[in-house]
Enzyme design. Structure first.
Site: not given
Length: 290
Positions: A41, A68, A70, A83, A151
């Site tokens: 993450h 992962e 953002d 993020h 994301e």
């Protein structure tokens, strides 16, 4: 592996041995399903500042294939990996650019963001780490031969971010057959954003972040391949219900849950039958579920 990573890994292993090793072994002996895929993450963000290249490398050091991240758009239309929609928590933007509150990502150019220290807040050893562009992030993943769960963050704030994300991915070679089939997933909390990605590149695997009501799941299955909920919102029944449906590519919907950081919880959600676990502590989760 850094000393910090090694220490944390040792502690996780000790906790694993005390709490969940026997159940995991029993599950394997009984012919249980494959272990969940582990997603680092924002990189291995328990061990390095989130969404930085150092966090990508920390995941690689731990042997974690999936990372992962953002993405958001700068004032001048460059995709950066961060993020929060503001820069204040994870950079020194308040000091470098006083008087520009609330320090929103969209109010700064890529060149301005490149000046910021995105590591000192986490630890002195990471001073000088930068907010990477998506291009820089992709280059590091490619160097490490890692995979990407990307994301699209707050898409309502960035009209056209889906097309720009796909453009950069394509330019950097991430929309070829090999990457699309094996190394890339695009997800968002915004259902319309996921629909847009699916419409523009139907071959790309997509995920919806959230826990739709059971009655609404068939409508989500029309445009996504994954339902990715918070671990606090699911149980075995919900996971099984999702997986009974076929997603946009005609395969059973998958479930990747977030954000699970301790061994006991990882073993619990693995017992629900989830396909993947998104975590700041990927080594802990991997060891608790294999």
């Amino acid at each position: 592996m850094s000393a910090r990573t090694a220490t944390a890994s040792g502690a996780a292993a000790a906790l694993l041995g005390a709490c969940v090793l026997l159940p995991a072994a029993q599950a394997q002996a009984s012919g249980a399903r494959d272990s969940p895929v582990v997603y680092a993450h924002r990189g291995a963000s328990a061990y390095a500042p989130e969404n930085t290249l150092a966090a990508v490398d920390a995941a690689d050091d731990l042997g974690i294939a999936w990372v992962e991240n953002d993405v958001q758009l700068t004032k001048d239309g460059v995709l950066v990996v961060v993020h929060d929609t503001t820069l204040s928590r994870t950079t020194d933007a308040e000091e470098v650019f006083p008087g520009r509150a609330p320090w929103a990502v969209k109010d700064f150019t890529a060149a301005e963001i490149a000046k910021l220290d995105a590591g000192s807040w986490f630890g002195a050893g990471f001073a000088g780490a930068r907010v990477p562009t998506l291009t820089q992030f992709l280059h590091r993943l490619e160097r490490n031969r890692q995979k990407l769960l990307l994301e699209i963050k707050s898409p309502e704030a960035y009209p056209g971010i889906e097309r720009e994300t796909l453009r950069v991915l394509g330019r950097e070679g991430w929309l070829d057959r090999g990457h699309v089939r094996n190394r890339l997933i695009i997800q968002s909390f915004g259902a319309e954003s996921v629909k847009t990605v699916h419409a523009q590149r139907p071959d790309v695997v997509t995920g919806f972040l959230g826990t739709p009501p059971v009655a609404d799941l068939p409508s989500y299955a029309a445009f996504t391949d994954q339902i990715n909920p918070s671990h606090t919102t699911i149980g075995a029944d919900y996971v099984a219900t999702v997986q009974k449906l076929k997603g946009a590519h005609g395969k059973p919907l998958r479930v990747n849950t977030w954000t699970v950081n301790d061994a006991a919880k990882a073993a619990e959600v693995a017992g629900f039958g989830v396909d993947g676990i998104i975590t700041n502590n990927p080594d802990t989760v991997r060891d608790a579920t294999r």
